[in-house]
Design an enzyme around this catalytic site. Structure first.
Site, PDB file in Angstrom:
ATOM      1  N   CYS A   1      -4.588   6.927  -2.650  1.00  0.00           N
ATOM      2  CA  CYS A   1      -3.380   6.662  -2.284  1.00  0.00           C
ATOM      3  C   CYS A   1      -2.574   7.982  -1.893  1.00  0.00           C
ATOM      4  CB  CYS A   1      -2.539   6.070  -3.660  1.00  0.00           C
ATOM      5  SG  CYS A   1      -2.465   7.251  -4.989  1.00  0.00           S
TER       6      CYS A   1
ATOM      7  N   ASN B   1       3.365   0.136  -0.253  1.00  0.00           N
ATOM      8  CA  ASN B   1       2.223   0.325  -0.726  1.00  0.00           C
ATOM      9  C   ASN B   1       1.090   0.349  -0.167  1.00  0.00           C
ATOM     10  OD1 ASN B   1       0.793   1.015  -3.165  1.00  0.00           O
ATOM     11  ND2 ASN B   1       1.445  -1.029  -4.230  1.00  0.00           N
TER      12      ASN B   1
ATOM     13  N   HIS C   1       0.426   6.950  -9.029  1.00  0.00           N
ATOM     14  CA  HIS C   1       0.283   6.375  -7.676  1.00  0.00           C
ATOM     15  C   HIS C   1       1.411   7.110  -6.732  1.00  0.00           C
ATOM     16  CE1 HIS C   1      -1.084   3.671  -4.835  1.00  0.00           C
ATOM     17  NE2 HIS C   1      -0.002   2.762  -5.020  1.00  0.00           N
TER      18      HIS C   1
END
Length: 373
Positions: free
Chosen positions: A44, A326, A305
């Protein structure tokens, strides 16, 4: 790709409804590339920061360029391996990383487009690094154990070979839109200057207005963060967005009230409303610097994250939320929902944001002066 730029003081009255009870109205929506998926990987940090740099390229040059996330990953793994071996296994070797790892890669190795380096094998449609990381971990443990009592000078080359097999060899020259580039000349074309990007955070265990190495597991490269008061930290985000700058975000997403399915991230005042608040507006907790620090030191707030802040919305009661892009794709959201975006409340940001990265020009003059930037 959505191309909506909101000028200062201008309010776009596009209405976004994604649940029975929440109704969101756009306040600021800055340019960004489409939502994609990081697949079955822990990368990520590269997907979010690459998205952030794509928005920066659009802001600076007006060009829409899909840059390679896996090129940054490919260049970062040897650094992780070196850190693990030289610390004799007393460091973390994982898929995780932080935004500055991408900036470090860009500074040293340049940029390449996705069309040139996808990190996928022929016929492969989704990233999956489980086997690759398992192989690397096994190799590194042998190097740390050093059964021959003298490490072969080839161990680094062996790591590079594994990365070549799974992700592809490094790129020296390529053609993009009919023109030949090296990774460095491609970086020059994008006008990205790695030294222009700073990371800011807010914690009580270090002096304000100084930089320090944040002690979190994924900070294997010992990146430094500027420390601000909590209200100033939020002001940095607001000022950047109001002036056309998006931000990279490192955040805790382990809370049950962070929901990709519902498209919201919120902190209820009352614990028993954790489920209800995902679909209906409820009173949220007031977050103090002391409570934020307590949750961090108790490991209730961790760097889970990384994502990309691209705008702001407000609900029908006037509460502000940050629009966060995201990298889990769009298939985990219900039809008509947020399509891979999370609407994160100010209390959630105050409590669960570890740090943000932005261009230094996105900071206010007052903050730049306090940080000597």
């Amino acid at each position: 790709m959505k191309k909506i730029l909101v000028s200062l003081g201008c309010l776009c009255f596009t209405t976004l409804s994604f649940s029975q009870h929440y109704t969101f109205e756009t306040v600021t929506d800055l340019e960004s590339t489409p939502v994609i998926s990081q697949g079955i990987t822990g990368t990520c940090w590269s997907f979010s920061t690459s998205s952030f740099l794509e928005s920066e390229i659009m802001r600076i040059t007006g060009k829409e360029i899909d840059i390679s996330e896996m090129y940054n990953v490919r260049n970062t793994y040897p650094k992780k391996a070196w850190n693990y071996v030289m610390r004799q296994g007393k460091a973390q070797f994982s898929q995780g990383g932080l935004a500055h790892d991408v900036i470090n890669s860009v500074e040293r190795y340049g940029l390449v487009p996705q069309s040139v380096y996808s990190g996928l094998k022929e016929g492969q449609k989704k990233h999956n690094h489980i086997e690759m990381v398992s192989v690397l971990e096994a190799m590194l443990k042998v190097y740390v154990e050093n059964p021959a009592k003298t490490l072969s000078g080839d161990w680094k080359a062996a790591i590079e070979s594994v990365l070549d097999v799974y992700l592809g060899p490094k790129v020296d020259e390529f053609t993009y839109e009919g023109k030949k580039y090296s990774p460095q000349s491609f970086l020059d074309m994008t006008k990205i200057q790695p030294e222009d990007y700073v990371s800011v955070t807010s914690f009580l265990h270090e002096p304000f207005y100084t930089s320090f190495v944040l002690d979190i597991p994924d900070n294997f490269s010992n990146g430094s963060f500027y420390n601000l008061k909590l209200d100033e930290f939020i002001q940095v985000i607001d000022h950047a967005l109001e002036n056309g700058y998006t931000l990279g975000l490192d955040c805790d997403v382990s809370e049950p009230t962070f929901s990709q399915k519902h498209g919201v991230a919120v902190i209820p005042e009352n614990e028993f409303e954790k489920k209800a608040i995902l679909e209906d507006i409820k009173q949220e907790k007031s977050i103090t610097p002391e409570y934020r620090q307590q949750e961090f030191e108790n490991f209730h707030t961790t760097d889970d994250h990384l994502m990309h802040i691209i705008g702001k919305v407000k609900d029908q009661e006037g509460h502000i939320y940050y629009k966060v892009k995201n990298s889990w794709g769009t298939d985990k959201t219900r039809v008509g929902d947020s399509g891979g975006y999370i609407y994160m409340s100010v209390p959630y940001m105050k409590l669960k944001a570890i740090s943000v990265m932005l261009h230094k020009d996105g900071l206010s003059k007052d903050i730049r002066k306090k940080l000597n930037l």
